[in-house]
Design a protein around this motif. Structure first.
Motif, PDB file in Angstrom:
ATOM      1  N   UNK A 192      14.475  39.273   7.314  1.00 19.21           N
ATOM      2  CA  UNK A 192      15.843  39.001   7.760  1.00 19.21           C
ATOM      3  C   UNK A 192      16.872  39.789   6.953  1.00 19.21           C
ATOM      4  N   UNK A 193      16.643  39.943   5.660  1.00 20.74           N
ATOM      5  CA  UNK A 193      17.588  40.695   4.827  1.00 20.74           C
ATOM      6  C   UNK A 193      17.536  42.193   5.121  1.00 20.74           C
ATOM      7  N   UNK A 194      16.361  42.707   5.472  1.00 26.27           N
ATOM      8  CA  UNK A 194      16.265  44.112   5.875  1.00 26.27           C
ATOM      9  C   UNK A 194      17.048  44.324   7.167  1.00 26.27           C
ATOM     10  N   UNK A 195      16.909  43.403   8.105  1.00 24.38           N
ATOM     11  CA  UNK A 195      17.668  43.523   9.352  1.00 24.38           C
ATOM     12  C   UNK A 195      19.168  43.497   9.074  1.00 24.38           C
ATOM     13  N   UNK A 196      19.591  42.661   8.135  1.00 19.69           N
ATOM     14  CA  UNK A 196      21.017  42.588   7.792  1.00 19.69           C
ATOM     15  C   UNK A 196      21.493  43.886   7.143  1.00 19.69           C
ATOM     16  N   UNK A 197      20.622  44.537   6.373  1.00 14.12           N
ATOM     17  CA  UNK A 197      20.989  45.799   5.719  1.00 14.12           C
ATOM     18  C   UNK A 197      21.028  46.960   6.701  1.00 14.12           C
ATOM     19  N   UNK A 198      20.293  46.854   7.797  1.00  8.26           N
ATOM     20  CA  UNK A 198      20.207  47.936   8.779  1.00  8.26           C
ATOM     21  C   UNK A 198      20.331  47.344  10.193  1.00  8.26           C
ATOM     22  N   UNK A 199      21.496  46.731  10.487  1.00  9.65           N
ATOM     23  CA  UNK A 199      21.613  45.966  11.737  1.00  9.65           C
ATOM     24  C   UNK A 199      21.602  46.815  12.998  1.00  9.65           C
ATOM     25  N   UNK A 200      22.067  48.051  12.895  1.00 13.18           N
ATOM     26  CA  UNK A 200      22.132  48.893  14.085  1.00 13.18           C
ATOM     27  C   UNK A 200      21.051  49.947  14.147  1.00 13.18           C
ATOM     28  N   UNK A 201      20.161  49.961  13.146  1.00 14.22           N
ATOM     29  CA  UNK A 201      19.138  50.995  13.085  1.00 14.22           C
ATOM     30  C   UNK A 201      17.790  50.494  13.560  1.00 14.22           C
ATOM     31  N   UNK A 202      16.791  51.354  13.401  1.00 19.63           N
ATOM     32  CA  UNK A 202      15.429  51.019  13.825  1.00 19.63           C
ATOM     33  C   UNK A 202      14.634  50.510  12.634  1.00 19.63           C
ATOM     34  N   UNK A 203      14.218  49.251  12.723  1.00 18.88           N
ATOM     35  CA  UNK A 203      13.391  48.645  11.699  1.00 18.88           C
ATOM     36  C   UNK A 203      11.982  48.442  12.247  1.00 18.88           C
ATOM     37  N   UNK A 204      10.989  48.842  11.457  1.00 18.89           N
ATOM     38  CA  UNK A 204       9.581  48.645  11.792  1.00 18.89           C
ATOM     39  C   UNK A 204       8.984  47.697  10.756  1.00 18.89           C
ATOM     40  N   UNK A 205       7.928  46.999  11.150  1.00 15.11           N
ATOM     41  CA  UNK A 205       7.261  46.096  10.210  1.00 15.11           C
ATOM     42  C   UNK A 205       5.805  46.497  10.073  1.00 15.11           C
ATOM     43  N   UNK A 206       5.339  46.573   8.820  1.00 15.01           N
ATOM     44  CA  UNK A 206       3.945  46.919   8.538  1.00 15.01           C
ATOM     45  C   UNK A 206       3.172  45.649   8.227  1.00 15.01           C
ATOM     46  N   UNK A 207       2.044  45.473   8.913  1.00 20.66           N
ATOM     47  CA  UNK A 207       1.250  44.253   8.780  1.00 20.66           C
ATOM     48  C   UNK A 207      -0.103  44.538   8.151  1.00 20.66           C
ATOM     49  N   UNK A 208      -0.430  43.762   7.110  1.00 21.13           N
ATOM     50  CA  UNK A 208      -1.804  43.627   6.645  1.00 21.13           C
ATOM     51  C   UNK A 208      -2.337  42.323   7.226  1.00 21.13           C
ATOM     52  N   UNK A 209      -3.522  42.352   7.806  1.00 22.33           N
ATOM     53  CA  UNK A 209      -4.112  41.115   8.308  1.00 22.33           C
ATOM     54  C   UNK A 209      -4.704  40.317   7.148  1.00 22.33           C
ATOM     55  N   UNK A 210      -4.264  39.060   7.052  1.00 23.10           N
ATOM     56  CA  UNK A 210      -4.785  38.181   6.015  1.00 23.10           C
ATOM     57  C   UNK A 210      -5.942  37.367   6.557  1.00 23.10           C
ATOM     58  N   UNK A 211      -6.628  36.707   5.633  1.00 18.76           N
ATOM     59  CA  UNK A 211      -7.665  35.770   6.051  1.00 18.76           C
ATOM     60  C   UNK A 211      -7.047  34.603   6.819  1.00 18.76           C
ATOM     61  N   UNK A 212      -5.823  34.250   6.459  1.00 18.30           N
ATOM     62  CA  UNK A 212      -5.084  33.192   7.167  1.00 18.30           C
ATOM     63  C   UNK A 212      -4.318  33.837   8.319  1.00 18.30           C
ATOM     64  N   UNK A 213      -4.898  33.814   9.518  1.00 19.37           N
ATOM     65  CA  UNK A 213      -4.287  34.477  10.673  1.00 19.37           C
ATOM     66  C   UNK A 213      -2.927  33.875  11.039  1.00 19.37           C
ATOM     67  N   UNK A 214      -2.790  32.561  10.888  1.00 16.04           N
ATOM     68  CA  UNK A 214      -1.527  31.918  11.263  1.00 16.04           C
ATOM     69  C   UNK A 214      -0.379  32.442  10.406  1.00 16.04           C
ATOM     70  N   UNK A 215      -0.630  32.662   9.130  1.00 10.36           N
ATOM     71  CA  UNK A 215       0.429  33.177   8.252  1.00 10.36           C
ATOM     72  C   UNK A 215       0.757  34.628   8.612  1.00 10.36           C
ATOM     73  N   UNK A 216      -0.253  35.397   8.967  1.00  6.87           N
ATOM     74  CA  UNK A 216      -0.014  36.775   9.390  1.00  6.87           C
ATOM     75  C   UNK A 216       0.907  36.804  10.614  1.00  6.87           C
ATOM     76  N   UNK A 217       0.569  36.000  11.601  1.00 13.36           N
ATOM     77  CA  UNK A 217       1.335  36.044  12.839  1.00 13.36           C
ATOM     78  C   UNK A 217       2.700  35.396  12.691  1.00 13.36           C
ATOM     79  N   UNK A 218       2.863  34.524  11.705  1.00 10.87           N
ATOM     80  CA  UNK A 218       4.198  33.975  11.442  1.00 10.87           C
ATOM     81  C   UNK A 218       5.145  35.095  11.000  1.00 10.87           C
ATOM     82  N   UNK A 219       4.631  36.039  10.208  1.00 15.59           N
ATOM     83  CA  UNK A 219       5.443  37.186   9.820  1.00 15.59           C
ATOM     84  C   UNK A 219       5.789  38.039  11.035  1.00 15.59           C
TER      85      UNK A 219
END
Length: 411
Positions: free
Chosen positions: A144-171
């Motif tokens: 959320x803070x990255x989005x606030x710092x770059x509100x009009x730009x293109x933000x991408x998110x990098x995902x590592x898959x964890x053993x806890x899938x629910x926590x991964x997908x919450x991100x």
């Protein structure tokens, strides 16, 4: 005999135009940095050893990183002459959106450990330059803070898959809600690489004070003032962790992740999906068949398997096989705009910079990241003009020869 005379005032006037002095020490440092190597030198002076080495280092003997950088040096450009290059367009369409330059900021962990502005500085600088910023799962600034710092730009998110899938997908869900348009799934970290500099430095999150770190901090008071007077360093997207980075990776990340898991992620992500860490043609073809939008040829900056394939050497073969089916991006070893031009000429649709961005961040926060982008942009434009091309699409393999240094022995 040379005839001599006393100079007249009007002849002296042009010689006495002094540059207005820059009162800001930071701006003087950054203006004096003409290359990414210059920014690295400033960063090394201003950052404690453990934090600098985390950025600068790689796995085991650091052979992969050295080879990747050498590969870019081992090229020969082939310019054309008598072309109109008065105007150069460095923009192109990348993953469904226009970017101003053929590079973006790669996902890097622990940016606030390098310099207190951290990912906010990177995101804001990327937005101002019209390029994407990618936030790491291991970032120290929240989605959320990255989005606030770059509100009009293109933000991408990098995902590592964890053993806890629910926590991964919450991100992932948080990234969707914050308007991130692209998901980079990193697939080359089933276990942690052996990053020996970090082990020798005792690098942990948060940094641990030892006699050695205190002595190392003495000539770097600004870093410590910032570190001690701002919010505590922690993973913004994870629980707090006390231990080494490698221990965190081995505890949290899932070595069982396979192509079926990737298909499961793809079904849940509404934006563009890119797979980062591809290191052979066969995997690239399988990902193309899976229908991902792009791949990043990368050996994780040399930080995982030492002596891994050199992404820049893989590039022509991968583009030949899958370049019409998905976007082929590239990272690892990029230290100049000329490196980026060479990659684009050999078929890379886009590139990512990691260390170059962090060197700028350590050298001067947001202004240092701006300076990184300025340096690379100027080098890209100048290289294109000297090659005789005015758009990225005019770059082609004929402009570059990869000189041979390492050749496989016959089997």
């Amino acid at each position: 005999m040379v005839e001599r005379h006393l100079p007249k005032p009007r002849e002296l006037a042009p010689l006495l135009q002094f540059k207005k002095p820059e009162l800001s020490a930071k701006r003087r440092r950054l203006e004096g940095a003409l290359t990414i190597a210059d920014l690295r030198a400033i960063a090394k002076r201003r950052t404690p050893k453990a934090a600098f080495d985390y950025t600068d280092g790689a796995a085991e003997g650091e052979v992969s990183l050295a080879r990747a950088r050498q590969a870019f040096q081992d090229i020969e450009f082939h310019p054309s002459i008598l072309r109109d290059v008065s105007q150069v367009d460095t923009s192109r369409e990348v993953l469904g959106g226009r970017v101003a330059l053929p590079f973006g900021i790669a996902p890097t962990g622990f940016a606030r450990m390098m310099q207190t502005e951290g990912e906010r500085a990177g995101a804001a600088a990327a937005g101002a330059a019209g390029i994407p910023f990618c936030l790491s799962t291991m970032g120290t600034t929240s989605i959320e803070d990255v989005q606030a710092a770059n509100p009009g730009g293109r933000n991408w998110f990098q995902l590592y898959m964890w053993k806890d899938r629910d926590r991964s997908m919450a991100l992932v869900e948080r990234a969707v809600k914050s308007g991130f348009d692209t998901l980079l799934v990193t697939v080359d970290v089933p276990v942690a690489g052996a990053r020996l500099r970090d082990k020798r430095n005792g690098m942990s999150i948060p940094p641990a004070l030892t006699p050695g770190t205190v002595v190392n901090a003495i000539p770097r008071p600004a870093w410590w003032v910032n570190f001690l007077t701002t919010e505590p360093l922690a993973f913004a997207s994870l629980d707090r962790w006390s231990g080494t980075v490698g221990e965190l990776i081995d505890t949290m990340f899932d070595p069982t992740v396979d192509f079926e898991d990737l298909s499961w992620i793809k079904a849940q992500w509404p934006g563009k999906l890119v797979v980062k860490g591809v290191q052979n043609v066969a995997d690239a073809k399988r990902l193309a068949d899976l229908g991902v939008d792009g791949i990043v040829l990368s050996n994780h900056g040399g930080r995982q398997l030492d002596r891994a394939p050199i992404p820049f050497h893989l590039l022509p073969d991968v583009v030949r096989e899958v370049g019409n089916d998905l976007e082929v991006h590239l990272d690892t070893g990029i230290m100049s705009g000329a490196d980026i031009v060479a990659a684009v000429a050999l078929g890379a649709h886009f590139t990512l910079i990691g260390r170059a961005y962090l060197y700028g961040l350590m050298a001067g926060g947001r202004e240092g990241v701006d300076r990184t982008i300025e340096i690379l942009s100027a080098e890209i434009i100048r290289t294109m003009q000297l090659l005789g091309v005015s758009t990225l699409d005019e770059l082609e393999p004929a402009h570059v020869t990869q000189l041979v240094r390492l050749e496989p022995r016959p089997r």
